[in-house]
Scaffold this motif. Structure first.
Motif, PDB file in Angstrom:
ATOM      1  N   ILE A  44      -9.604  -1.271  -4.962  1.00  0.00           N
ATOM      2  CA  ILE A  44      -8.307  -1.510  -5.608  1.00  0.00           C
ATOM      3  C   ILE A  44      -7.916  -2.986  -5.524  1.00  0.00           C
ATOM      4  CG2 ILE A  44      -7.490   0.848  -5.272  1.00  0.00           C
ATOM      5  CD1 ILE A  44      -5.757  -0.211  -2.935  1.00  0.00           C
ATOM      6  N   ARG A  62      -4.729   1.226 -10.327  1.00  0.00           N
ATOM      7  CA  ARG A  62      -4.004   0.909  -9.097  1.00  0.00           C
ATOM      8  C   ARG A  62      -4.115  -0.588  -8.770  1.00  0.00           C
ATOM      9  NH1 ARG A  62      -0.003   0.915  -6.291  1.00  0.00           N
ATOM     10  NH2 ARG A  62      -0.127   1.086  -4.031  1.00  0.00           N
ATOM     11  N   GLY A  63      -5.306  -1.146  -8.904  1.00  0.00           N
ATOM     12  CA  GLY A  63      -5.501  -2.564  -8.618  1.00  0.00           C
ATOM     13  C   GLY A  63      -4.754  -3.467  -9.581  1.00  0.00           C
ATOM     14  N   SER A  97       0.839  -1.194   0.000  1.00  0.00           N
ATOM     15  CA  SER A  97       0.000   0.000   0.000  1.00  0.00           C
ATOM     16  C   SER A  97       0.871   1.239   0.000  1.00  0.00           C
ATOM     17  CB  SER A  97      -0.898   0.015   1.246  1.00  0.00           C
ATOM     18  OG  SER A  97      -1.816  -1.032   1.212  1.00  0.00           O
ATOM     19  N   GLU A 150      -6.131   4.231   1.165  1.00  0.00           N
ATOM     20  CA  GLU A 150      -4.953   3.365   1.107  1.00  0.00           C
ATOM     21  C   GLU A 150      -3.917   3.792   2.144  1.00  0.00           C
ATOM     22  OE1 GLU A 150      -2.143   1.333  -2.332  1.00  0.00           O
ATOM     23  OE2 GLU A 150      -3.597   2.876  -2.899  1.00  0.00           O
ATOM     24  N   GLU A 153      -5.195  -1.937   1.732  1.00  0.00           N
ATOM     25  CA  GLU A 153      -5.713  -2.265   0.400  1.00  0.00           C
ATOM     26  C   GLU A 153      -7.159  -2.739   0.406  1.00  0.00           C
ATOM     27  OE1 GLU A 153      -3.081  -4.961  -1.642  1.00  0.00           O
ATOM     28  OE2 GLU A 153      -1.296  -3.861  -0.997  1.00  0.00           O
ATOM     29  N   SER A 154      -7.680  -3.132   1.556  1.00  0.00           N
ATOM     30  CA  SER A 154      -9.059  -3.617   1.663  1.00  0.00           C
ATOM     31  C   SER A 154      -9.903  -2.554   2.353  1.00  0.00           C
ATOM     32  CB  SER A 154      -9.110  -4.930   2.456  1.00  0.00           C
ATOM     33  OG  SER A 154      -8.482  -5.973   1.743  1.00  0.00           O
ATOM     34  N   GLY A 161      -8.025  -5.322  -2.875  1.00  0.00           N
ATOM     35  CA  GLY A 161      -7.470  -5.987  -1.692  1.00  0.00           C
ATOM     36  C   GLY A 161      -8.189  -7.285  -1.369  1.00  0.00           C
ATOM     37  N   LEU A 194      -1.176  -3.609  -8.488  1.00  0.00           N
ATOM     38  CA  LEU A 194      -1.005  -4.442  -7.291  1.00  0.00           C
ATOM     39  C   LEU A 194      -1.157  -5.926  -7.606  1.00  0.00           C
ATOM     40  CD1 LEU A 194      -2.939  -2.197  -4.750  1.00  0.00           C
ATOM     41  CD2 LEU A 194      -0.473  -2.604  -4.793  1.00  0.00           C
ATOM     42  N   GLN A 210      -8.964   3.501  -9.657  1.00  0.00           N
ATOM     43  CA  GLN A 210      -8.871   2.302  -8.818  1.00  0.00           C
ATOM     44  C   GLN A 210      -8.486   1.078  -9.640  1.00  0.00           C
ATOM     45  OE1 GLN A 210     -12.453   1.861  -6.420  1.00  0.00           O
ATOM     46  NE2 GLN A 210     -11.485   3.066  -4.798  1.00  0.00           N
TER      47      GLN A 210
END
Length: 342
Positions: free
Chosen positions: A111, A138-139, A2, A63, A68-69, A113, A142, A135
């Motif tokens: 994102i 970003r996701g 994150s 974040e 992340e969740s 998580g 990750l 989002q």
């Protein structure tokens, strides 16, 4: 992974909104809400614009402070916030009976998580649906960093009009996401359509409880603060939510407000009267430091103009959530498991 530093917060703030347009976006977003003269109908009519603005403005803060969740969790004594969040996600996967080889849909994924945790826990392939471009970008990054770029993917679309064929998925879940829907029956019908017959849909919903009194001015203020700080068109009651699931065609297998018997109050991380080293940024001291930092970053122009106003309405939301939780008029974890008939 994150983004946890001050500069990460500053550079991410505003999402895909041009930096010189952030302040204007904040003003437009605020005008949707009761506190600034808005109303339910306007929010529902313009829900896509409102929710997109909200997540462009708020994701970086989420974040930075939460991880992340982006959700709450039922929590045991002695359990950390992070542990409870993971267990909350595992519980959902177990209730759905997720198994390797299943094709799963995450509706309103943030994102990603929960997607990453559930995919690794259950060895399933998960498609994440999100209507916010920032989002998704970003996701996707990750997912790639943890090696899930090939097995899990993101689709940019409105959950009121999903771009999937009928009877596509073996399971569908939503974690504190379909509360953004302007018409929850319509949203649930779309989920019903893309789910295979005999398969299940599980969700954690944000709802007003039976203790909420619509004629109580304090209750109305708390509800309005939560809507403002969380990009919501309207918060439904648990009964309205359950009835919507049935109207969409589902059969209810189980339903429960998991907040009702959580040994540790779900709102504790946001409670300014407590102190925590593990969730320091969420404490009153941590939020004061963040608020001061954001003002400074905005003053020296590392963060866009309007950043402090985003911080402000998120703090208003935190206060509303804590008060709503203490009075037991609001829950962020009304859980239901429903099946599409064969």
């Amino acid at each position: 992974m994150s983004r946890s530093g001050a500069l990460d917060l500053a550079t991410g703030l505003g999402g895909k909104i041009k930096k010189n347009e952030v302040q204007s976006a904040v003003e437009q977003y605020e005008k949707y809400h009761v506190c600034f003269g808005g109303d339910d109908d306007t929010r529902k009519t313009n829900y896509s614009d409102m929710v997109n603005k909200y997540y462009d403005l708020a994701t970086s803060f989420y974040e930075y402070g939460w991880g992340e969740s982006f959700h709450f969790a039922h929590r045991w004594n002695g359990e950390s916030l992070r542990e409870s969040i993971k267990r909350h996600e595992h519980y959902l996967a177990l209730q759905l009976g997720l198994k390797p080889g299943m094709k799963v849909l995450d509706v309103g994924c943030g994102i990603g998580g929960p997607l990453r945790e559930i995919a690794r826990f259950s060895s399933t392939s998960i498609t994440a649906l999100n209507n916010n471009e920032y989002q998704i970008s970003r996701g996707t990054e990750l997912n790639r960093l943890v090696g899930l770029g090939d097995s899990c993917d993101f689709v940019k679309a409105d959950f009121m009009k999903m771009p999937f064929a009928d009877n596509t998925y073996d399971a569908v879940y939503a974690i504190e996401a379909t509360c953004h829907a302007p018409d929850v029956v319509g949203c649930y019908k779309e989920i019903y359509r893309v789910l295979k017959p005999g398969q299940c849909f599980a969700a954690y919903e944000w709802c007003m409880t039976d203790n909420f009194d619509p004629n109580n001015e304090t209750h109305q203020r708390i509800k309005a603060e939560i809507e403002l700080g969380n990009g919501l068109p309207d918060i439904r009651s648990t009964n309205q939510c359950l009835e919507a699931v049935k109207l969409a065609g589902f059969e209810i297998i189980s339903e429960k407000d998991l907040a009702a018997d959580s040994p540790v109050p779900w709102y504790l991380p946001l409670d300014g009267s407590r102190f925590s080293l593990t969730s320091f940024r969420l404490t009153s001291i941590g939020r004061f430091i963040t608020r001061t930092m954001v003002k400074t970053l905005e003053f020296v122009r590392l963060a866009p103009a309007g950043s402090a106003r985003v911080s402000s309405f998120l703090e208003t939301a935190a206060e509303g959530l804590v008060e709503g939780g203490r009075k037991e008029i609001f829950t962020p974890m009304y859980f239901f498991l429903a099946q599409k008939p064969l």
